[in-house]
Design a protein around this motif. Sequence first.
Motif, PDB file in Angstrom:
ATOM      1  N   LEU A  43     -51.508  55.503 -11.028  1.00 48.34           N
ATOM      2  CA  LEU A  43     -52.713  55.016 -11.680  1.00 48.34           C
ATOM      3  C   LEU A  43     -52.396  53.707 -12.395  1.00 48.34           C
ATOM      4  CD1 LEU A  43     -55.705  55.706 -12.306  1.00 48.34           C
ATOM      5  CD2 LEU A  43     -54.899  56.735 -14.450  1.00 48.34           C
ATOM      6  N   PHE A  44     -52.937  52.606 -11.876  1.00 49.12           N
ATOM      7  CA  PHE A  44     -52.756  51.289 -12.490  1.00 49.12           C
ATOM      8  C   PHE A  44     -53.772  51.145 -13.617  1.00 49.12           C
ATOM      9  CE2 PHE A  44     -51.301  50.953  -8.138  1.00 49.12           C
ATOM     10  CZ  PHE A  44     -50.124  50.213  -8.244  1.00 49.12           C
ATOM     11  N   CYS A  45     -53.294  50.755 -14.816  1.00 48.89           N
ATOM     12  CA  CYS A  45     -54.148  50.718 -16.004  1.00 48.89           C
ATOM     13  C   CYS A  45     -54.274  49.293 -16.543  1.00 48.89           C
ATOM     14  CB  CYS A  45     -53.593  51.649 -17.080  1.00 48.89           C
ATOM     15  SG  CYS A  45     -53.609  53.398 -16.589  1.00 48.89           S
ATOM     16  N   PHE A  46     -55.506  48.831 -16.683  1.00 48.65           N
ATOM     17  CA  PHE A  46     -55.805  47.455 -17.084  1.00 48.65           C
ATOM     18  C   PHE A  46     -56.274  47.419 -18.537  1.00 48.65           C
ATOM     19  CE2 PHE A  46     -56.251  47.828 -12.561  1.00 48.65           C
ATOM     20  CZ  PHE A  46     -55.882  46.609 -12.013  1.00 48.65           C
ATOM     21  N   PRO A  47     -55.661  46.568 -19.384  1.00 47.21           N
ATOM     22  CA  PRO A  47     -55.994  46.532 -20.817  1.00 47.21           C
ATOM     23  C   PRO A  47     -57.328  45.846 -21.123  1.00 47.21           C
ATOM     24  CG  PRO A  47     -53.769  45.714 -20.390  1.00 47.21           C
ATOM     25  CD  PRO A  47     -54.473  45.771 -19.074  1.00 47.21           C
ATOM     26  N   SER A 114     -62.908  48.287 -21.040  1.00 50.50           N
ATOM     27  CA  SER A 114     -63.593  47.078 -21.480  1.00 50.50           C
ATOM     28  C   SER A 114     -63.313  45.933 -20.500  1.00 50.50           C
ATOM     29  CB  SER A 114     -63.172  46.746 -22.917  1.00 50.50           C
ATOM     30  OG  SER A 114     -64.053  45.820 -23.506  1.00 50.50           O
ATOM     31  N   LEU A 115     -62.696  44.841 -20.933  1.00 53.65           N
ATOM     32  CA  LEU A 115     -62.316  43.780 -19.991  1.00 53.65           C
ATOM     33  C   LEU A 115     -61.545  44.361 -18.818  1.00 53.65           C
ATOM     34  CD1 LEU A 115     -61.728  40.840 -19.044  1.00 53.65           C
ATOM     35  CD2 LEU A 115     -59.739  40.876 -20.586  1.00 53.65           C
ATOM     36  N   GLY A 116     -60.668  45.308 -19.091  1.00 56.60           N
ATOM     37  CA  GLY A 116     -59.854  45.915 -18.041  1.00 56.60           C
ATOM     38  C   GLY A 116     -60.684  46.590 -16.968  1.00 56.60           C
ATOM     39  N   ALA A 117     -61.857  47.121 -17.342  1.00 60.84           N
ATOM     40  CA  ALA A 117     -62.732  47.745 -16.354  1.00 60.84           C
ATOM     41  C   ALA A 117     -63.250  46.704 -15.370  1.00 60.84           C
ATOM     42  CB  ALA A 117     -63.896  48.444 -17.050  1.00 60.84           C
ATOM     43  N   LEU A 118     -63.606  45.531 -15.872  1.00 59.17           N
ATOM     44  CA  LEU A 118     -64.085  44.457 -14.997  1.00 59.17           C
ATOM     45  C   LEU A 118     -62.980  43.999 -14.049  1.00 59.17           C
ATOM     46  CD1 LEU A 118     -66.035  42.307 -17.636  1.00 59.17           C
ATOM     47  CD2 LEU A 118     -66.842  44.272 -16.316  1.00 59.17           C
ATOM     48  N   VAL A 119     -61.766  43.861 -14.579  1.00 61.08           N
ATOM     49  CA  VAL A 119     -60.639  43.439 -13.746  1.00 61.08           C
ATOM     50  C   VAL A 119     -60.303  44.513 -12.717  1.00 61.08           C
ATOM     51  CG1 VAL A 119     -58.259  42.598 -13.720  1.00 61.08           C
ATOM     52  CG2 VAL A 119     -59.738  42.047 -15.664  1.00 61.08           C
ATOM     53  N   ALA A 120     -60.366  45.773 -13.132  1.00 64.40           N
ATOM     54  CA  ALA A 120     -60.092  46.880 -12.210  1.00 64.40           C
ATOM     55  C   ALA A 120     -61.094  46.884 -11.059  1.00 64.40           C
ATOM     56  CB  ALA A 120     -60.137  48.215 -12.957  1.00 64.40           C
ATOM     57  N   PHE A 121     -62.367  46.691 -11.379  1.00 63.16           N
ATOM     58  CA  PHE A 121     -63.382  46.671 -10.323  1.00 63.16           C
ATOM     59  C   PHE A 121     -63.152  45.505  -9.370  1.00 63.16           C
ATOM     60  CE2 PHE A 121     -67.279  45.073  -8.471  1.00 63.16           C
ATOM     61  CZ  PHE A 121     -67.775  46.209  -7.840  1.00 63.16           C
ATOM     62  N   GLU A 122     -62.911  44.314  -9.913  1.00 62.32           N
ATOM     63  CA  GLU A 122     -62.712  43.146  -9.053  1.00 62.32           C
ATOM     64  C   GLU A 122     -61.454  43.286  -8.203  1.00 62.32           C
ATOM     65  OE1 GLU A 122     -64.385  40.524  -8.128  1.00 62.32           O
ATOM     66  OE2 GLU A 122     -66.139  41.014  -9.339  1.00 62.32           O
ATOM     67  N   GLN A 136     -57.990  55.380  -4.255  1.00 60.89           N
ATOM     68  CA  GLN A 136     -58.752  56.599  -4.012  1.00 60.89           C
ATOM     69  C   GLN A 136     -59.802  56.848  -5.081  1.00 60.89           C
ATOM     70  OE1 GLN A 136     -56.291  60.001  -3.173  1.00 60.89           O
ATOM     71  NE2 GLN A 136     -55.632  59.161  -1.216  1.00 60.89           N
ATOM     72  N   MET A 137     -59.554  56.330  -6.290  1.00 55.50           N
ATOM     73  CA  MET A 137     -60.513  56.497  -7.378  1.00 55.50           C
ATOM     74  C   MET A 137     -60.420  55.278  -8.297  1.00 55.50           C
ATOM     75  SD  MET A 137     -60.180  60.534  -8.371  1.00 55.50           S
ATOM     76  CE  MET A 137     -61.926  60.686  -8.648  1.00 55.50           C
ATOM     77  N   VAL A 138     -61.576  54.912  -8.889  1.00 53.97           N
ATOM     78  CA  VAL A 138     -61.618  53.836  -9.879  1.00 53.97           C
ATOM     79  C   VAL A 138     -62.307  54.378 -11.125  1.00 53.97           C
ATOM     80  CG1 VAL A 138     -62.558  51.569 -10.444  1.00 53.97           C
ATOM     81  CG2 VAL A 138     -61.629  51.979  -8.161  1.00 53.97           C
ATOM     82  N   PHE A 139     -61.604  54.322 -12.255  1.00 56.47           N
ATOM     83  CA  PHE A 139     -62.123  54.803 -13.535  1.00 56.47           C
ATOM     84  C   PHE A 139     -62.422  53.594 -14.429  1.00 56.47           C
ATOM     85  CE2 PHE A 139     -59.278  58.071 -11.880  1.00 56.47           C
ATOM     86  CZ  PHE A 139     -60.078  59.204 -11.938  1.00 56.47           C
ATOM     87  N   LEU A 140     -63.656  53.493 -14.883  1.00 56.45           N
ATOM     88  CA  LEU A 140     -64.080  52.366 -15.719  1.00 56.45           C
ATOM     89  C   LEU A 140     -64.487  52.891 -17.094  1.00 56.45           C
ATOM     90  CD1 LEU A 140     -66.310  50.552 -13.055  1.00 56.45           C
ATOM     91  CD2 LEU A 140     -63.850  50.245 -13.497  1.00 56.45           C
ATOM     92  N   ALA A 197     -63.404  35.544 -20.674  1.00 59.88           N
ATOM     93  CA  ALA A 197     -63.360  36.120 -19.328  1.00 59.88           C
ATOM     94  C   ALA A 197     -64.415  37.216 -19.180  1.00 59.88           C
ATOM     95  CB  ALA A 197     -61.966  36.682 -19.043  1.00 59.88           C
ATOM     96  N   ALA A 198     -64.496  38.111 -20.168  1.00 64.88           N
ATOM     97  CA  ALA A 198     -65.430  39.231 -20.087  1.00 64.88           C
ATOM     98  C   ALA A 198     -66.881  38.775 -20.202  1.00 64.88           C
ATOM     99  CB  ALA A 198     -65.117  40.255 -21.179  1.00 64.88           C
TER     100      ALA A 198
END
Length: 275
Positions: A43-47, A114-122, A136-140, A197-198
Amino acid sequence: ISSHCIRCIDTDIQLFRINHILCTKNKWILNSGNSPKHPEFRLFCFPYSGGSASYYSGWNQLFGDNIEILPIQYPGHETRADEPLIPDVRALAEAALEGIVPDTDMPFGFFGHSLGALVAFETAALFTEYELDLPQMVFLSSAGTNFDRVQPPVHTLSGEALKKTIITFGGVTSKDVLYTEAFDTFYAPLLINDFSAAETYQIRSGSVIHTPVHVFYGTEDAYVTAEDVQKWKAHTDGGCSYDAFPGNHFYLNSQLETVCQKIKTMIEKDRNKVK
């Protein structure tokens, strides 16, 4: 030049990009030293804005032996403080591929706050665009498809106005840290960059990922509402689900074990379904 040749050239360029990514030294993942020896899922986690990879450094202890947490470290943050900041979500996702692709040799997913959710989606969108193995899964968490409820925008503020607004998000454990030379000289410019960025991010029309999305949010978050998070369902054809928790934009701080258990259960359920 024929359309066939153009497609061949485009394919060669994509292969060059991917090979370059695979050969680049990984500086994007924080080694927290407590990873499981034989994980079956990563699970890669974005701050969040102003956050760093160390925010996730204790998460491995909450996920057991089968799930490995890989915290993403943005340029200009913490261990990469000597590198230029990136004030654009899409550009940050593009750059982050070099740290992520080498570790996608097993099932994986993304989590971003937060910002990490946007980066995770992109980043997930780029995996689709470049025809890579998909998460397999994206958690925002604590994010809608745009971030425009703070007025005036945080990245336009400075001095006392910036500090007062940051406090309203709820992530500051001690107000004293805002009134230090370190905050003014280092952390404030970092916050301005990340909020820029956000707050300037615009999800692309028609941008759809082929991965299930699950969204977490705080019921008292003044900046991300239930209406905001519902908009994610238009950007995935893998299904979109939601969980609300008591708390503000940083509900995660008080609900950490519950949220991690929810993520762990969802991953394990999905893995068992695949098996």
